[in-house]
Write an enzyme that holds these catalytic residues in place. Structure first.
Site, PDB file in Angstrom:
ATOM      1  N   GLU A  39       0.861  -1.035  -0.171  1.00  0.00           N
ATOM      2  CA  GLU A  39       0.126   0.012  -0.059  1.00  0.00           C
ATOM      3  C   GLU A  39       0.813   1.216   0.018  1.00  0.00           C
ATOM      4  O   GLU A  39       1.981   1.145   0.854  1.00  0.00           O
ATOM      5  CB  GLU A  39      -0.803   0.262   1.202  1.00  0.00           C
ATOM      6  CG  GLU A  39      -2.003  -1.143   1.192  1.00  0.00           C
ATOM      7  CD  GLU A  39      -2.447  -1.228   2.553  1.00  0.00           C
ATOM      8  OE1 GLU A  39      -2.084  -0.567   3.399  1.00  0.00           O
ATOM      9  OE2 GLU A  39      -3.327  -1.989   2.703  1.00  0.00           O
ATOM     10  N   GLU A  93       3.449  32.818   2.967  1.00  0.00           N
ATOM     11  CA  GLU A  93       3.929  32.416   4.605  1.00  0.00           C
ATOM     12  C   GLU A  93       4.530  33.641   5.405  1.00  0.00           C
ATOM     13  O   GLU A  93       4.263  33.733   6.615  1.00  0.00           O
ATOM     14  CB  GLU A  93       4.226  31.305   4.587  1.00  0.00           C
ATOM     15  CG  GLU A  93       3.443  30.256   4.391  1.00  0.00           C
ATOM     16  CD  GLU A  93       3.985  28.632   4.563  1.00  0.00           C
ATOM     17  OE1 GLU A  93       5.195  28.646   5.071  1.00  0.00           O
ATOM     18  OE2 GLU A  93       3.190  27.915   4.120  1.00  0.00           O
ATOM     19  N   GLU A 147       6.120  11.034  -1.608  1.00  0.00           N
ATOM     20  CA  GLU A 147       6.257  12.745  -1.198  1.00  0.00           C
ATOM     21  C   GLU A 147       7.831  13.119  -1.221  1.00  0.00           C
ATOM     22  O   GLU A 147       8.500  12.673  -0.340  1.00  0.00           O
ATOM     23  CB  GLU A 147       5.669  13.162  -0.260  1.00  0.00           C
ATOM     24  CG  GLU A 147       5.469  14.497  -0.018  1.00  0.00           C
ATOM     25  CD  GLU A 147       4.851  15.146   0.971  1.00  0.00           C
ATOM     26  OE1 GLU A 147       4.556  16.371   1.527  1.00  0.00           O
ATOM     27  OE2 GLU A 147       4.500  14.192   2.025  1.00  0.00           O
ATOM     28  N   GLU A 173      -6.528  30.785   2.533  1.00  0.00           N
ATOM     29  CA  GLU A 173      -7.898  30.879   3.284  1.00  0.00           C
ATOM     30  C   GLU A 173      -7.590  29.793   4.075  1.00  0.00           C
ATOM     31  O   GLU A 173      -7.294  28.508   3.862  1.00  0.00           O
ATOM     32  CB  GLU A 173      -9.004  30.686   2.400  1.00  0.00           C
ATOM     33  CG  GLU A 173     -10.338  30.966   3.109  1.00  0.00           C
ATOM     34  CD  GLU A 173     -11.568  30.989   2.067  1.00  0.00           C
ATOM     35  OE1 GLU A 173     -12.510  30.432   2.722  1.00  0.00           O
ATOM     36  OE2 GLU A 173     -11.251  31.445   1.131  1.00  0.00           O
TER      37      GLU A 173
END
Length: 170
Positions: free
Chosen positions: A30, A87, A110, A129
């Site tokens: 997985e 940021e 990733e 947001e």
């Protein structure tokens, strides 16, 4: 080998793979496929720029370098520049590639591209947001000490802090 997506979301997807590892017996794995991200190492006057934000997955606030997810096929350097401005309000004249960090290679592909910012100037901060983040400037030696003490656990931030220290940016 087979690769079947069992779930797809906006940021990542979950896959079931059938693989033939050494030894010849097939096995199921997985994994998570992710677009990746980019982050920026910023050191000015011996202090490292970090962002304090609450991470729902961890159930606590973390200190991390400014970073975010790559949008689709976006160039990671473009992502890094955008996230730095959003940021922190900082704009870099140049971003130098530092490293790629893979946080959980046992189940997730990733990867985060990490850059060092050069030629900083102030711009306008513009958080996404629903995003809440505080910018803090921490002495680089304190950041490295926090890494060594296990207080900073984010892989991209660890890579950035240790690289900054070895390059004598602080």
């Amino acid at each position: 080998m087979s690769d079947r997506a069992v779930w797809r979301g906006a940021i990542f997807s979950a896959h079931l793979l059938e693989v033939a590892p050494p030894g010849g017996r097939r096995a199921a794995r997985e994994i998570v496929r992710h677009h990746g991200g980019a982050g920026v190492c910023v050191v000015r006057d011996g202090r490292m720029c970090l962002v304090r934000q609450y991470r729902v997955a961890l159930g606590r606030a973390t200190l991390e370098i400014p970073a975010g997810k790559v949008d689709g096929q976006e160039d990671p350097a473009v992502c890094a520049a955008r996230e730095l401005r959003e940021e922190t309000g900082l704009v870099a004249d140049n971003l130098e590639f530092l490293a790629r960090s893979v946080g959980s290679p046992g189940f997730c592909d990733e990867a985060t591209s990490i850059y060092i910012a050069h030629g900083l100037r102030e711009g306008e901060r513009c958080l996404d947001e629903g995003e809440f983040a505080d910018v803090v400037w921490v002495p680089l030696d304190d950041v490295v000490d926090a890494v060594a003490a296990g207080l900073i656990q984010d892989s991209k931030t660890i890579v950035a802090a240790l690289a900054a220290k070895t390059r004598n940016l602080g």
